[in-house]
Scaffold this motif. Structure first.
Motif, mmCIF file in Angstrom:
data_model
loop_
_atom_site.group_PDB
_atom_site.id
_atom_site.type_symbol
_atom_site.label_atom_id
_atom_site.label_comp_id
_atom_site.label_asym_id
_atom_site.label_seq_id
_atom_site.Cartn_x
_atom_site.Cartn_y
_atom_site.Cartn_z
ATOM 1 N N PRO A 347 0.830 -1.208 0.000
ATOM 2 C CA PRO A 347 0.000 0.000 0.000
ATOM 3 C C PRO A 347 0.865 1.259 0.000
ATOM 4 C CG PRO A 347 0.036 -0.985 2.184
ATOM 5 C CD PRO A 347 0.807 -1.907 1.300
ATOM 6 N N THR A 348 0.502 2.238 -0.824
ATOM 7 C CA THR A 348 1.266 3.474 -0.947
ATOM 8 C C THR A 348 0.329 4.674 -0.892
ATOM 9 O OG1 THR A 348 1.172 3.320 -3.356
ATOM 10 C CG2 THR A 348 3.124 2.406 -2.282
ATOM 11 N N PHE A 349 0.907 5.829 -0.568
ATOM 12 C CA PHE A 349 0.108 7.030 -0.371
ATOM 13 C C PHE A 349 -0.111 7.749 -1.699
ATOM 14 C CE2 PHE A 349 -0.816 11.359 1.117
ATOM 15 C CZ PHE A 349 -1.818 11.063 2.021
ATOM 16 N N LYS A 350 -1.374 8.167 -1.948
ATOM 17 C CA LYS A 350 -1.753 8.782 -3.212
ATOM 18 C C LYS A 350 -2.589 10.035 -2.971
ATOM 19 C CE LYS A 350 -0.356 5.111 -5.707
ATOM 20 N NZ LYS A 350 0.745 5.144 -6.693
ATOM 21 N N ARG A 351 -2.730 10.822 -4.013
ATOM 22 C CA ARG A 351 -3.662 11.947 -4.035
ATOM 23 C C ARG A 351 -4.557 11.811 -5.264
ATOM 24 N NH1 ARG A 351 -2.364 18.175 -2.805
ATOM 25 N NH2 ARG A 351 -2.961 17.370 -0.747
ATOM 26 N N MET A 352 -5.867 11.815 -5.012
ATOM 27 C CA MET A 352 -6.853 11.781 -6.079
ATOM 28 C C MET A 352 -7.452 13.173 -6.233
ATOM 29 S SD MET A 352 -10.501 9.708 -6.267
ATOM 30 C CE MET A 352 -9.756 8.092 -6.414
ATOM 31 N N LYS A 362 -8.201 11.883 -11.473
ATOM 32 C CA LYS A 362 -6.838 11.460 -11.755
ATOM 33 C C LYS A 362 -6.131 11.206 -10.433
ATOM 34 C CE LYS A 362 -5.210 16.250 -12.206
ATOM 35 N NZ LYS A 362 -4.540 17.230 -13.102
ATOM 36 N N VAL A 363 -5.116 10.332 -10.472
ATOM 37 C CA VAL A 363 -4.390 9.917 -9.275
ATOM 38 C C VAL A 363 -2.911 10.172 -9.475
ATOM 39 C CG1 VAL A 363 -3.740 7.946 -7.833
ATOM 40 C CG2 VAL A 363 -6.104 8.178 -8.623
ATOM 41 N N ALA A 364 -2.278 10.747 -8.457
ATOM 42 C CA ALA A 364 -0.832 10.961 -8.466
ATOM 43 C C ALA A 364 -0.249 10.402 -7.178
ATOM 44 C CB ALA A 364 -0.512 12.447 -8.591
ATOM 45 N N GLY A 365 0.971 9.872 -7.259
ATOM 46 C CA GLY A 365 1.644 9.308 -6.093
ATOM 47 C C GLY A 365 2.702 10.244 -5.546
ATOM 48 N N PHE A 366 3.102 9.980 -4.293
ATOM 49 C CA PHE A 366 4.162 10.771 -3.671
ATOM 50 C C PHE A 366 5.456 9.965 -3.544
ATOM 51 C CE2 PHE A 366 0.351 12.993 -2.335
ATOM 52 C CZ PHE A 366 0.718 14.319 -2.457
ATOM 53 N N SER A 367 5.347 8.683 -3.221
ATOM 54 C CA SER A 367 6.512 7.799 -3.175
ATOM 55 C C SER A 367 5.997 6.374 -3.170
ATOM 56 C CB SER A 367 7.371 8.056 -1.933
ATOM 57 O OG SER A 367 6.825 7.415 -0.795
ATOM 58 N N ASN A 368 6.896 5.420 -3.260
ATOM 59 C CA ASN A 368 6.514 4.010 -3.237
ATOM 60 C C ASN A 368 6.728 3.379 -1.876
ATOM 61 O OD1 ASN A 368 5.714 3.871 -5.983
ATOM 62 N ND2 ASN A 368 7.860 3.724 -6.610
ATOM 63 N N GLU A 369 6.895 4.192 -0.833
ATOM 64 C CA GLU A 369 7.127 3.651 0.505
ATOM 65 C C GLU A 369 5.869 2.964 1.035
ATOM 66 O OE1 GLU A 369 9.940 5.581 3.335
ATOM 67 O OE2 GLU A 369 9.380 7.374 2.223
ATOM 68 N N LEU A 370 6.077 1.836 1.683
ATOM 69 C CA LEU A 370 5.010 1.133 2.369
ATOM 70 C C LEU A 370 4.413 2.022 3.454
ATOM 71 C CD1 LEU A 370 3.543 -1.541 3.392
ATOM 72 C CD2 LEU A 370 5.544 -1.810 4.877
ATOM 73 N N PRO A 384 -8.857 22.239 3.725
ATOM 74 C CA PRO A 384 -7.547 22.000 3.118
ATOM 75 C C PRO A 384 -6.459 21.729 4.158
ATOM 76 C CG PRO A 384 -8.641 23.822 2.037
ATOM 77 C CD PRO A 384 -9.485 23.479 3.233
ATOM 78 N N THR A 385 -5.709 20.653 3.948
ATOM 79 C CA THR A 385 -4.573 20.316 4.803
ATOM 80 C C THR A 385 -3.337 20.108 3.945
ATOM 81 O OG1 THR A 385 -5.392 18.024 4.772
ATOM 82 C CG2 THR A 385 -5.816 19.319 6.761
ATOM 83 N N THR A 415 2.450 17.787 1.483
ATOM 84 C CA THR A 415 1.835 17.497 0.187
ATOM 85 C C THR A 415 2.051 18.603 -0.829
ATOM 86 O OG1 THR A 415 -0.305 18.408 0.893
ATOM 87 C CG2 THR A 415 0.073 16.045 1.264
ATOM 88 N N GLU A 416 2.444 19.784 -0.390
ATOM 89 C CA GLU A 416 2.713 20.871 -1.339
ATOM 90 C C GLU A 416 4.065 20.718 -2.010
ATOM 91 O OE1 GLU A 416 2.106 24.759 0.190
ATOM 92 O OE2 GLU A 416 0.017 24.397 0.768
ATOM 93 N N THR A 417 5.060 20.227 -1.259
ATOM 94 C CA THR A 417 6.402 20.077 -1.811
ATOM 95 C C THR A 417 6.743 18.632 -2.149
ATOM 96 O OG1 THR A 417 7.443 19.765 0.358
ATOM 97 C CG2 THR A 417 7.144 22.044 -0.417
ATOM 98 N N GLY A 418 5.984 17.673 -1.599
ATOM 99 C CA GLY A 418 6.308 16.267 -1.759
ATOM 100 C C GLY A 418 7.424 15.796 -0.854
ATOM 101 N N ARG A 419 7.858 16.649 0.072
ATOM 102 C CA ARG A 419 9.004 16.326 0.932
ATOM 103 C C ARG A 419 8.539 15.537 2.158
ATOM 104 N NH1 ARG A 419 11.406 19.178 5.359
ATOM 105 N NH2 ARG A 419 13.584 18.588 5.668
ATOM 106 N N TYR A 420 9.306 14.487 2.478
ATOM 107 C CA TYR A 420 9.084 13.698 3.676
ATOM 108 C C TYR A 420 10.124 14.038 4.733
ATOM 109 C CZ TYR A 420 5.866 10.350 1.430
ATOM 110 O OH TYR A 420 4.799 9.751 0.797
ATOM 111 N N THR A 421 9.705 14.151 5.977
ATOM 112 C CA THR A 421 10.623 14.097 7.116
ATOM 113 C C THR A 421 10.208 12.896 7.944
ATOM 114 O OG1 THR A 421 9.216 15.667 8.307
ATOM 115 C CG2 THR A 421 11.148 16.549 7.191
ATOM 116 N N ARG A 422 11.119 12.393 8.788
ATOM 117 C CA ARG A 422 10.823 11.130 9.450
ATOM 118 C C ARG A 422 11.449 11.044 10.832
ATOM 119 N NH1 ARG A 422 11.819 6.920 5.586
ATOM 120 N NH2 ARG A 422 11.357 8.546 4.070
#
Length: 497
Positions: A347-352, A362-370, A384-385, A415-422
């Motif tokens: 399962p991966t995170f998407k934006r519809m 339409k669907v766009a992905g952010f990464s392929n991380e589980l 809006p978030t 979600t605006e930049t597509g950047r992940y922090t962890r």
């Protein structure tokens, strides 16, 4: 006894510290020779390790803070539900079976206390009288002798464990199952009975229900394994059912979650359908039927016919949020390419992005991380978030081939930049992280993330508080739990205010 006669004020959550527990605070230590885990084994990875249920219900005050410091102005309770079967199952399908157990950490004045209790459903009462499991699983139901039910208990081949979620609405704590009746709990986690939402009969609710940001109304989902009708209930801010609307699908369909925006209910139904004939043939009652495709229904809150959109099939357990942007609807979610209870696709995170006028998406992905269990700042639900918080799995967890729903890292997605922090917890297991708003905070990420963690070496659990604006930094506080907290499903922070 009617719920109105037994309901306790949630103000009890403001009673903390030494006055809370009394002599019960010493109970776990006094009975330390008793084993907390269930006295049985079951050949399923989701009933072993930290998925193994616990039997003991405990109360402990003044929990030890291992590192950091509990913010002095933080007042409220974190409650988390999860499948915790008391008896060895006849059959089991994670995450669709179990008995509800609420784990609660109450926080005030820089201190924390812990309490856990079973949700005492009618189904659990039937099994406790029998002294064994009598229900099959959600995917493989088994006949139950109607004579095992007392007057007032509704005979059913499917167990209602009320184990999926726990929410606060209309001055009530409500433990939720998967599309069946829910149970009201007191502030101290006593089971008060089935919730009626102001009516005379228990109301059937889904596991995930969403609150409108302007009206405070709760929109609740009801589906059935018997019929293709999906219902949406509107429950006002005081907890009273106002109205119900329905839509029809081609077959009875499992719908775990849905989306609410300012002007729409958004139903996204992947073809995970209930097939009674398959169950009679010994197969799973839940079948993946990709030939039926994906169906999206947009229900205008102002009334009128739903707008239907069709597309290629996929399945969604959990949505992070949905909101309107101009004339379009944005939906952030975790996509499963197909429904599977085991060994499914990653399962991966998407934006519809949905175009109601053009009846397309339409669907766009952010990464392929589980990932799974995405959350946002719940005060901005249906608005809006920008930030989404979710767990993932990295190589720093030493367990080999862990079962599904095992994670060790918390992600923050911009979600605006597509950047992940962890925040990588290393060799510790973590689940869903709920958002805790800072008192007086104004920014979207002005708060904390709260989650239970499990150390497989120590075989013990902690509660971790992370700064949501800087999750990569050391935890704000790590609070040691007095017993192992099994891997669960959904929880929420309920502020004292």
């Amino acid at each position: 006894m009617p719920l109105s006669h037994t309901r306790r004020s949630f103000n009890r959550l403001t009673v903390y510290g030494a006055a809370l527990i009394g002599s019960h605070a010493l109970w776990p230590q006094a009975r330390a020779e008793e084993k907390a885990d269930v006295p049985w084994v079951y050949d399923d990875p989701h009933l072993s390790g930290n998925f193994l249920p616990v039997q003991r219900e405990v109360d402990v005050a003044d929990l030890r803070v291992v590192s950091g410091k509990i913010p002095a102005d933080l007042r409220g309770v974190y409650l988390r539900n999860g499948p915790n079967p008391e008896f060895k199952p006849i059959s089991y399908a994670y995450p669709l079976d179990g008995d509800g157990m609420i784990h609660a950490v109450y926080i005030e004045d820089g201190k924390a206390r812990y309490r856990n209790r079973f949700v005492k459903t009618d189904s659990l009462a039937v099994e406790r009288r029998a002294g064994r499991a009598v229900f099959g699983s959600f995917s493989h139901p088994a006949p139950v002798d109607p004579g095992m039910f007392l007057p007032g208990e509704v005979p059913s081949p499917i167990k209602n464990g009320a184990f999926v979620n726990i929410i606060w609405h209309g001055g009530r704590l409500i433990a939720l199952n998967e599309a069946t009746t829910s149970y009201e709990m007191s502030a101290e986690l006593d089971t008060l009975g089935q919730w009626t939402a102001g009516g005379t009969q228990p109301l059937r609710l889904g596991a995930h229900n969403r609150r409108h940001p302007r009206t405070g109304d709760l929109y609740a989902l009801e589906y059935s394994w018997r019929t293709p009708t999906v219902k949406f209930h509107r429950i006002n801010a005081s907890g009273t059912l106002v109205d119900t609307r329905s839509v029809e699908l081609p077959m009875p369909t499992m719908i775990h979650d849905f989306i609410l925006t300012e002007n729409y209910v958004v139903l996204i139904a992947g073809p995970a359908v209930f097939d009674v004939q398959a169950a009679k043939a010994g197969q799973s009652m839940l079948q993946w039927r990709p030939d039926l495709g994906l169906r999206i229904a947009l229900l205008p809150l102002a009334g009128g016919a739903p707008i239907w959109i069709e597309g290629a099939p996929f399945f969604v357990y959990h949505f992070a949020n949905g909101f309107e942007r101009g004339q379009q609807i944005v939906v952030d979610y975790v996509q499963h390419d197909k429904f599977a209870l085991a060994n499914g696709p990653t399962p991966t995170f998407k934006r519809m992005t949905i175009d109601p006028a053009g009846r397309g998406f339409k669907v766009a992905g952010f990464s392929n991380e589980l990932t799974e269990f995405p959350r946002v700042n719940h005060l901005r639900e249906a608005l809006p978030t920008r930030f989404v918080y979710m767990p993932t799995l990295t190589a720093s967890l030493k367990e080999t081939n862990p079962p599904s729903a095992v994670f060790n890292t918390v992600l923050k997605l911009d979600t605006e930049t597509g950047r992940y922090t962890r925040h990588d917890l290393g060799n510790q297991i973590v689940g869903e992280a709920a958002f805790v708003p800072k008192p007086g905070g104004g920014l979207e990420d002005d708060g904390y993330l709260v989650a239970f963690t499990y150390d497989p070496v120590r075989q013990g659990s902690n509660l971790v508080l992370l700064d949501a604006s800087r999750i990569e930094e050391p935890p704000v506080a790590v609070i040691e739990m007095p017993q192992r907290v099994p891997q669960g499903l959904h929880g929420n922070w309920i502020s004292r205010a």
